[in-house]
Design a protein around this motif. Structure first.
Motif, mmCIF file in Angstrom:
data_model
loop_
_atom_site.group_PDB
_atom_site.id
_atom_site.type_symbol
_atom_site.label_atom_id
_atom_site.label_comp_id
_atom_site.label_asym_id
_atom_site.label_seq_id
_atom_site.Cartn_x
_atom_site.Cartn_y
_atom_site.Cartn_z
ATOM 1 N N GLU A 130 54.522 40.531 30.552
ATOM 2 C CA GLU A 130 55.406 39.374 30.760
ATOM 3 C C GLU A 130 54.751 38.296 31.621
ATOM 4 N N ALA A 153 53.019 34.778 30.112
ATOM 5 C CA ALA A 153 53.708 33.484 29.973
ATOM 6 C C ALA A 153 53.484 32.607 31.206
ATOM 7 N N THR A 181 49.994 30.803 31.061
ATOM 8 C CA THR A 181 49.692 30.049 29.843
ATOM 9 C C THR A 181 50.241 28.637 30.002
ATOM 10 N N PHE A 200 54.689 29.267 24.980
ATOM 11 C CA PHE A 200 54.385 30.684 24.784
ATOM 12 C C PHE A 200 55.623 31.542 24.994
ATOM 13 N N GLU A 201 55.846 32.486 24.080
ATOM 14 C CA GLU A 201 56.921 33.459 24.270
ATOM 15 C C GLU A 201 56.510 34.793 23.676
ATOM 16 N N ILE A 202 56.880 35.858 24.362
ATOM 17 C CA ILE A 202 56.624 37.207 23.860
ATOM 18 C C ILE A 202 57.804 37.585 22.974
ATOM 19 N N GLU A 225 53.552 41.056 20.081
ATOM 20 C CA GLU A 225 53.730 39.867 19.245
ATOM 21 C C GLU A 225 54.177 38.700 20.107
ATOM 22 N N TYR A 226 53.598 37.529 19.829
ATOM 23 C CA TYR A 226 53.896 36.304 20.557
ATOM 24 C C TYR A 226 54.242 35.197 19.562
ATOM 25 N N ARG A 227 54.836 34.147 20.086
ATOM 26 C CA ARG A 227 54.989 32.879 19.358
ATOM 27 C C ARG A 227 54.481 31.806 20.295
ATOM 28 N N LEU A 228 53.755 30.865 19.760
ATOM 29 C CA LEU A 228 53.319 29.729 20.548
ATOM 30 C C LEU A 228 53.131 28.533 19.637
ATOM 31 N N ARG A 242 49.652 38.294 16.906
ATOM 32 C CA ARG A 242 49.875 39.713 17.150
ATOM 33 C C ARG A 242 48.566 40.324 17.636
#
Length: 156
Positions: A28, A31, A34, A40-42, A57-60, A70
């Protein structure tokens, strides 16, 4: 054959390794180190059990484009090192080794030297290589931000 690029940064902290490593053992915290503009989010439910084989897995976003990323933890050796490797994401290859060594600082003060070594390849080789200067500059900026934030968060 795609060209492998390398990024190496070193951050020295005036803290013992046993105090530095746990910060990185908590996924955690990624984030917090970054740059905010990457949004950025997990995605993986937390807390994440960091161990070999752990998938994260992340989204950015970059330049207004959102994408998933991933990674797999392929080596986990607390408090000395760990490795994450991209399984899916924007690079053809991303292999990031984090090492933590007890070392004297510039003034001889005891502390921890943290090294990040990233080996990466761009997609769509050889056409993707056109983007190399921009990607290299972006990664240098991201890792520069990361170094500053780690120092702020761990030593104030």
């Amino acid at each position: 054959m795609a060209r492998t690029h390398r990024l190496h940064t070193t951050t020295w902290l005036p803290l013992p390794r046993d105090e530095v490593f746990p910060f990185f053992a908590d996924a955690e915290n990624l984030a917090a180190i970054t740059p905010p503009e990457l949004a950025f989010e997990i995605v993986t439910p937390t807390p994440i059990d960091m161990r070999p084989g752990a998938l994260i897995e992340y989204r950015l976003g970059l330049f207004g484009v959102r994408f998933g990323w991933r990674t797999e933890i392929t080596a986990w050796e607390p408090p000395y090192r760990f490795v994450d490797q991209q399984i899916e994401g924007p690079y053809r290859r991303w292999h990031h080794t984090h090492t933590f060594v007890e070392a004297a600082g510039p003034d001889g003060e005891p502390g921890t030297q943290m090294d990040d070594v990233v080996r990466w390849e761009l997609p769509l080789w050889p056409l993707g290589e056109v983007a190399y200067p921009a990607v290299r500059a972006q990664l240098a900026r991201i890792f520069g931000y990361r170094q500053r934030r780690i120092r702020e968060l761990l030593i104030g």
